[in-house]
Design a protein around this motif. Structure first.
Motif, short mmCIF file in Angstrom:
data_model
loop_
_atom_site.label_atom_id
_atom_site.label_comp_id
_atom_site.label_asym_id
_atom_site.label_seq_id
_atom_site.Cartn_x
_atom_site.Cartn_y
_atom_site.Cartn_z
N HIS A 117 0.84 -1.21 0.00
CA HIS A 117 0.00 0.00 0.00
C HIS A 117 0.87 1.26 0.00
O HIS A 117 0.57 2.24 -0.68
CB HIS A 117 -0.92 0.01 1.23
CG HIS A 117 -2.30 -0.50 0.94
ND1 HIS A 117 -3.14 0.11 0.05
CD2 HIS A 117 -2.98 -1.56 1.45
CE1 HIS A 117 -4.29 -0.55 0.01
NE2 HIS A 117 -4.22 -1.57 0.84
N SER A 138 -6.94 1.43 6.04
CA SER A 138 -7.76 0.67 5.11
C SER A 138 -8.97 0.10 5.85
O SER A 138 -9.24 0.49 6.99
CB SER A 138 -6.94 -0.44 4.46
OG SER A 138 -6.57 -1.37 5.44
N GLY A 139 -9.67 -0.83 5.19
CA GLY A 139 -10.83 -1.42 5.83
C GLY A 139 -10.42 -2.32 7.00
O GLY A 139 -11.18 -2.49 7.94
N GLY A 165 -11.32 2.45 8.33
CA GLY A 165 -12.27 2.15 7.25
C GLY A 165 -13.43 1.33 7.77
O GLY A 165 -14.59 1.55 7.40
N GLU A 166 -13.11 0.37 8.64
CA GLU A 166 -14.15 -0.48 9.23
C GLU A 166 -15.13 0.39 10.04
O GLU A 166 -16.35 0.21 9.96
CB GLU A 166 -13.44 -1.47 10.16
CG GLU A 166 -14.29 -2.51 10.80
CD GLU A 166 -13.42 -3.41 11.72
OE1 GLU A 166 -12.20 -3.17 11.83
OE2 GLU A 166 -13.99 -4.32 12.32
N ASP A 169 -17.30 2.23 7.68
CA ASP A 169 -18.28 1.30 7.08
C ASP A 169 -19.42 1.00 8.06
O ASP A 169 -20.59 0.96 7.68
CB ASP A 169 -17.59 -0.02 6.67
CG ASP A 169 -16.62 0.17 5.50
OD1 ASP A 169 -16.71 1.21 4.83
OD2 ASP A 169 -15.77 -0.71 5.29
N PRO A 180 -19.47 0.20 0.33
CA PRO A 180 -18.65 0.49 1.51
C PRO A 180 -18.90 1.92 1.98
O PRO A 180 -19.09 2.83 1.17
CB PRO A 180 -17.23 0.32 0.99
CG PRO A 180 -17.32 0.57 -0.49
CD PRO A 180 -18.69 0.20 -0.92
N GLY A 181 -18.87 2.10 3.29
CA GLY A 181 -19.37 3.34 3.87
C GLY A 181 -18.52 4.58 3.66
O GLY A 181 -19.05 5.69 3.57
N GLY A 182 -17.19 4.41 3.61
CA GLY A 182 -16.29 5.58 3.57
C GLY A 182 -16.69 6.62 2.53
O GLY A 182 -16.90 7.79 2.87
N GLY A 272 -7.36 2.66 1.48
CA GLY A 272 -8.62 3.16 0.95
C GLY A 272 -9.12 4.46 1.56
O GLY A 272 -9.64 5.32 0.85
N ALA A 275 -8.35 7.89 0.18
CA ALA A 275 -9.02 8.42 -1.03
C ALA A 275 -9.92 9.60 -0.66
O ALA A 275 -10.45 10.28 -1.53
CB ALA A 275 -9.83 7.31 -1.70
N ASN A 276 -10.09 9.83 0.64
CA ASN A 276 -11.00 10.89 1.11
C ASN A 276 -10.37 12.28 0.96
O ASN A 276 -9.30 12.55 1.52
CB ASN A 276 -11.33 10.60 2.58
CG ASN A 276 -12.38 11.53 3.12
OD1 ASN A 276 -12.15 12.72 3.25
ND2 ASN A 276 -13.53 10.98 3.43
N CYS A 302 -5.24 4.22 -3.96
CA CYS A 302 -5.38 4.15 -2.50
C CYS A 302 -6.09 2.87 -2.10
O CYS A 302 -5.65 2.15 -1.21
CB CYS A 302 -6.16 5.36 -1.98
SG CYS A 302 -5.17 6.86 -1.91
N THR A 303 -7.22 2.58 -2.75
CA THR A 303 -7.91 1.31 -2.45
C THR A 303 -7.10 0.17 -3.08
O THR A 303 -6.18 0.40 -3.87
CB THR A 303 -9.35 1.34 -3.02
OG1 THR A 303 -9.30 1.94 -4.31
CG2 THR A 303 -10.27 2.16 -2.14
O1 KG4 Z 1 -7.48 -0.17 1.02
P1 KG4 Z 1 -8.81 -0.80 0.94
O2 KG4 Z 1 -9.39 -1.02 -0.43
O3 KG4 Z 1 -8.62 -2.14 1.70
C1 KG4 Z 1 -9.41 -3.01 2.27
O4 KG4 Z 1 -10.05 -3.81 1.52
O5 KG4 Z 1 -9.36 -3.01 3.50
O6 KG4 Z 1 -9.81 0.09 1.82
C2 KG4 Z 1 -11.19 -0.07 1.87
C3 KG4 Z 1 -11.73 0.92 2.90
C4 KG4 Z 1 -13.22 0.77 3.16
O7 KG4 Z 1 -13.42 0.73 4.55
C5 KG4 Z 1 -13.82 2.02 2.55
O8 KG4 Z 1 -14.99 2.47 3.21
C6 KG4 Z 1 -12.69 3.02 2.69
O9 KG4 Z 1 -11.52 2.27 2.44
N1 KG4 Z 1 -12.79 4.12 1.73
C7 KG4 Z 1 -12.95 5.40 2.09
C8 KG4 Z 1 -13.06 6.14 0.89
N2 KG4 Z 1 -12.93 5.28 -0.16
C9 KG4 Z 1 -12.76 4.03 0.38
N3 KG4 Z 1 -13.02 5.98 3.30
C10 KG4 Z 1 -13.21 7.31 3.35
N4 KG4 Z 1 -13.35 8.09 2.25
C11 KG4 Z 1 -13.28 7.55 1.00
N5 KG4 Z 1 -13.42 8.32 -0.07
#
Ligand code: KG4
Length: 348
Positions: A117, A138-139, A165-166, A169, A180-182, A272, A275-276, A302-303
């Motif tokens: 990452h 991340s999540g 991220g969790e 979400d 996904p909630g973010g 992820g 990305a905010n 980022c994701t």
């Molecule tokens: O890095 P990632 O793809 O890895 C995992 O699979 O863990 O991150 C996913 C996480 C999710 O919790 C999602 O809600 C969050 O990243 N996320 C965001 C945004 N885009 C994705 N959180 C806040 N703002 C965003 N724009």
């Protein structure tokens, strides 16, 4: 300079990714299949469904990627996420990588997903400024790392409970926003009217000492749940704004404290949640005030993606040393991974 062409494969969770990369930074083909639609109705990733979807998609993504290799060039390495992740999902990408490596008779370089990452900044056009503070959001992870070199990572902070991220979400689910909630919390927060009073949600770990940098978000989530069950006059957008504000202020506070404590003037922030846009801007501002540079990947890197895996694989390929590809595991820790790196074999 001789050109090095490599492939990265990512299948640790709910994204199937295969990337063809030149010299570790120039993305030639970036194939990504997101399983979000598949998992939406369950409000989270269903591991068995995720593995099956990886199995269905990966042959096509690999074929597309191989087709993009220029006819006068040849592949030199395959990099693949070996851990951490859902073990059934990891196995799909890992075995595909082993098959490709055997077919082309080129090395298979297993990489740690969390380290990868941070290296997403390479295909985004930046260099790696060792030593640096790594912030991973991340999540599944919220962590700070002191990174002094390739594979030389000390965990400075982790989360006591939910990852950022969790938490976003789960907050989205409490507020009736989609998974996904973010990104949905971000959109709702951006259109929130100013609230009737100051943020009604508690500050995260407000009594934390200056040399402690861990995160905790589950109490905040519970506070949001109780607030929504009480009589209140906040809109969904206002609650999204307040929740996001509390999560981000904890992240910004601990990241700036850790950078100052370690005397580091560069931070790479990835995962992820980075990305905010609000977080990108406010973290940048806070770090500039302590004369620290923030480097963040392009939003699309980022994701989860395979470009970061291919880029990190290239870093290892250049050193001629990488762990042997026998290490698929859902295990998260860098300590065991560090042991694997210690045992790296010199490749001839
Ligand atoms: O890095 P990632 O793809 O890895 C995992 O699979 O863990 O991150 C996913 C996480 C999710 O919790 C999602 O809600 C969050 O990243 N996320 C965001 C945004 N885009 C994705 N959180 C806040 N703002 C965003 N724009």
């Amino acid at each position: 300079m001789a050109e090095i062409l490599g492939i990265g494969i990512e299948s640790s969770c709910d994204e199937t990714g295969v990337t063809l990369i030149k010299n570790g930074k120039e993305v030639i083909k970036n194939s990504l299949f997101s399983q979000i639609e598949l998992h939406k109705e369950f409000g989270g990733v269903v591991p068995e469904n995720a593995s099956r979807a990886h199995l269905e998609k990966i042959p096509w993504l690999i074929q597309d990627t191989i087709d993009a290799v220029p006819s006068n060039a040849s592949l030199q390495y395959i990099a693949v996420t070996a851990r951490p992740g859902l073990v059934g999902s990891l196995l799909v990408g890992f075995n595909a990588a082993l098959a490709l490596g055997a077919h082309y008779n080129i090395p298979v370089i297993p990489v740690h997903h969390l380290e990868a990452h941070l290296y997403a900044v390479l295909p985004s056009g930046y260099g790696i400024p060792y030593p640096f503070l790594g912030l991973l959001l991340s999540g599944g992870n919220s962590a700070l790392y002191h990174v002094t070199g390739l594979g030389q990572i000390e965990v400075i902070a982790d989360t006591f409970d939910d990852a950022a991220g969790e938490a976003l979400d789960k907050a989205a689910s409490i507020l009736g926003l989609p998974y996904p909630g973010g990104p949905h919390i971000e959109k709702a927060a951006a259109i929130a009217e100013p609230g009737p009073d100051s943020n009604p949600l508690p500050r995260v770990l407000k009594d934390q000492k200056d040399h402690e940098f861990n995160f905790s978000f589950s109490g905040l989530k519970t506070a949001l749940l109780y607030l929504t069950r009480s009589e209140h006059s906040y809109t969904t957008e206002q609650l999204a704004f307040y929740f996001q504000q509390r999560v981000f202020e904890a992240i910004i506070r601990n990241t700036t404290k850790a950078a100052e404590h370690l005397g580091l003037d560069s931070v790479i922030a990835a995962g992820g949640v980075m990305a905010n846009s609000t977080l990108r801007e406010s973290l940048q501002l806070a770090l500039s005030q302590i004369h620290t540079k923030l480097i963040v990947p392009e939003k699309k890197f980022c994701t989860d993606n395979a470009a970061m895996v291919a880029a990190l694989g290239h870093e290892y390929f250049q050193t001629g040393r990488w762990p042997q590809p026998v290490n698929v595991s859902s295990e998260n820790s860098f300590r065991q991974w560090g042991d694997a790196i210690q045992k790296m074999q010199i490749q001839s």
